[in-house]
Design a protein around this motif. Structure first.
Motif, short mmCIF file in Angstrom:
data_model
loop_
_atom_site.label_atom_id
_atom_site.label_comp_id
_atom_site.label_asym_id
_atom_site.label_seq_id
_atom_site.Cartn_x
_atom_site.Cartn_y
_atom_site.Cartn_z
N ALA A 148 0.82 -1.21 0.00
CA ALA A 148 0.00 0.00 0.00
C ALA A 148 0.85 1.26 0.00
O ALA A 148 0.39 2.33 -0.43
N ASN A 173 -5.26 3.68 -3.89
CA ASN A 173 -5.84 3.64 -2.55
C ASN A 173 -7.27 4.16 -2.49
O ASN A 173 -8.15 3.55 -1.87
N GLU A 174 -7.54 5.28 -3.13
CA GLU A 174 -8.87 5.88 -3.03
C GLU A 174 -9.94 4.95 -3.58
O GLU A 174 -10.99 4.75 -2.96
N GLN A 206 -10.33 1.78 -1.32
CA GLN A 206 -11.08 2.09 -0.10
C GLN A 206 -12.56 2.30 -0.38
O GLN A 206 -13.41 2.00 0.47
N PRO A 255 -14.64 -1.76 -0.71
CA PRO A 255 -14.10 -2.78 0.20
C PRO A 255 -14.54 -4.19 -0.20
O PRO A 255 -15.71 -4.42 -0.54
#
Length: 513
Positions: free
Chosen positions: A46, A55-56, A59, A62
């Motif tokens: 990560a 990452n965005e 997230q 999920p």
């Protein structure tokens, strides 16, 4: 008086001694002291550039994975080059075939460049699919690169000798195909590494399908690579290939090969990478489950529950209720498969299958294993389509050099327009029982319906539809410029080839196909 059989007895002893010496000489070296390594942890992954960039979206979804289909040959190669160049910490690369050609060497050059900037490269290749010992051994000598061979042949020339001395092991190959960058993004699918897979040839282009993946499925994919890398079938190349084989490994000189120069120019002109980075190609976020054979299958030691066929049955515990659309270039259903497809059709499930026509296949023996079941499948209500050699299917455009035709190589199926499989597994006994395989089950109506729509819209123009005539014989319907042409003789067949296919179909070789 000496027996007249005495010389024969001595000859047999001599042959036994020779065979024993040959077998001893073909023994593989021990694996003691082999280096150990693992994929990046989730936290380490990560923190990489790829991890931060993704990452965005990760997230926001999920438990899901982002999946982008790669149907275009050139785009699929560009995506591989993009991942290799984007990697910051690790590259884990696993393939069945890696050609010593334009795209094969360009990708090797990219791996070497990545290692030069500090990326750890692990390259695992099936030994039956490579023929560049010197180049790979030289690559392995880079301090950041390690090359391993799966189920290697101890005698390097001719490798085929291994089938005589250790047939049971040599007949089991690693058919998996995956490239993983920083445990954050990966490409999985049907393509090997070679010009015929990426549109860099003026010969036959393999029409294929990969997916670019990120998100929740990546840790499982990296863990799967780790177990193959540490398996009892993965040998460091420097224990197999003599040190004297190593030669300098220069980067590919495109000025010496006009075809390579044209291909690189096409890559530079491609909008795929620029559009991808600009957010023009949006992935489908969906639940994805990886299925993969235990690497012990390469030694015939895997348990039934650790085989990809068993995993597929578990994941797909709910059978199709409306439709099953299957694409397999090497399709050998066996009696059990015919029974399964027939039962689905009897329940009202629309079953459609696309495989290679005789004129398009590159393995006549496999076609013989399919041809013997055509009439039975058709009588049961299964729809059969055979891809034409000259077809240019949707997403599989001809190569930069001008392909002379296409041969189907994609392995996928869609169930009820909701779930889709993409991977390395053919629907044949070899994939089920001998080779190791890898794939994704993707719970995405958008991607599944794309396969279904291909059968409705694109496949009729690029494939023959096989049917039974009034007397129960086979006919091939070809649709060309709005007209339906009826062939009563199998396209691409000759008297000699038909006789050969017929002979193969009665030989007890189905388990090898």
């Amino acid at each position: 008086m000496a027996s007249p059989l005495a010389p024969l007895g001595g000859y047999r002893l001599w042959m036994i001694a020779l065979l024993a010496a040959l077998l001893q000489g073909c023994a593989l070296p021990p694996l003691d002291g082999r280096s150990e390594s693992m994929a990046l942890s989730n936290a380490e992954a990560a923190a990489t550039r790829l991890g931060r960039a993704l990452n965005e979206q990760v997230q926001a979804h999920p438990g899901e994975s982002g999946i982008l289909p790669l149907a275009e040959a050139l785009d699929s190669f560009a995506a591989r080059m993009l991942l290799v160049r984007a990697a910051e910490r690790t590259l884990d690369v696993q393939y069945y075939i890696w050609r010593d050609d334009i795209t094969g060497n360009l990708l090797l050059d990219a791996l070497r460049e990545a290692a030069g900037r500090g990326v750890r490269v692990r390259l695992l290749l099936d030994d039956n699919g490579v023929a560049m010992d010197a180049r790979l051994l030289a690559l392995d000598r880079h301090p950041a690169i390690e090359v391993r061979l799966f189920n290697p042949f101890s005698v390097r020339q001719p490798k085929a000798l291994g089938y005589l001395t250790h047939f049971s092991r040599a007949n089991r190959r690693m058919h998996n195909k995956a490239l993983v960058a920083d445990n954050q993004a990966a490409i999985v699918g049907g393509r090997n590494v070679g010009d015929e897979y990426f549109g860099a040839t003026d010969g036959v282009l393999f029409a294929d399908l990969d997916v670019l993946a990120a998100g929740a499925v990546l840790p499982a994919l990296s863990a799967d690579f780790d177990r193959y890398w540490a398996s009892a079938s993965a040998y460091p190349i420097d224990r197999i290939v003599p040190a004297t084989s190593a030669v300098p490994a220069p980067t590919t000189r495109t000025e010496d090969d006009p075809r390579a120069a044209r291909y690189l120019q096409a890559l530079r002109e491609s909008r795929f990478v620029a559009d991808l980075l600009a957010g023009e190609h949006l992935p489908q976020w969906a639940r994805v489950e990886m299925v993969s054979d235990d690497p012990r299958k390469g030694l015939g030691l895997a348990e039934r529950e650790d085989l990809i066929t068993h995993q597929l049955q578990q994941v797909l515990a709910r059978p199709p209720v409306a439709s099953l659309d299957l694409v397999s270039p090497y399709f050998v259903p066996t009696a059990a498969g015919v029974d399964a497809f027939s039962r689905l059709a009897a329940r009202g499930v629309r079953v459609r299958i696309l495989t290679n026509a005789l004129e398009a296949t590159d393995v006549s023996a496999v076609h013989s294993g399919y041809a013997r079941y055509r009439k039975e499948l058709l009588r049961a209500g299964v729809e059969l389509h055979e891809m034409k050699r000259g077809a240019q299917p949707q997403g599989g455009r001809a190569g930069v050099s001008g392909s002379s035709g296409s041969s189907l190589h994609a392995k996928t199926f869609a169930i009820d327009g909701r779930r889709v499989f993409v991977g390395s597994m053919n629907f044949d006994p070899r994939s089920a029982h001998l080779n190791t395989e890898l794939g994704f089950i993707i719970d995405s109506p958008v991607l599944a319906q794309a396969v279904t729509q291909a059968f409705d819209r694109d496949i009729p123009a690029s494939a023959y539809e096989v049917k039974l005539d009034e007397s129960g014989g086979l006919v091939w319907i070809e649709r060309r410029e709005g007209q339906a042409l009826r062939h009563t003789r199998e396209p691409g067949s000759t008297l000699g080839r038909s006789a050969w296919i017929g002979l193969l179909s009665v030989l007890p070789i189905e388990w090898l196909l």
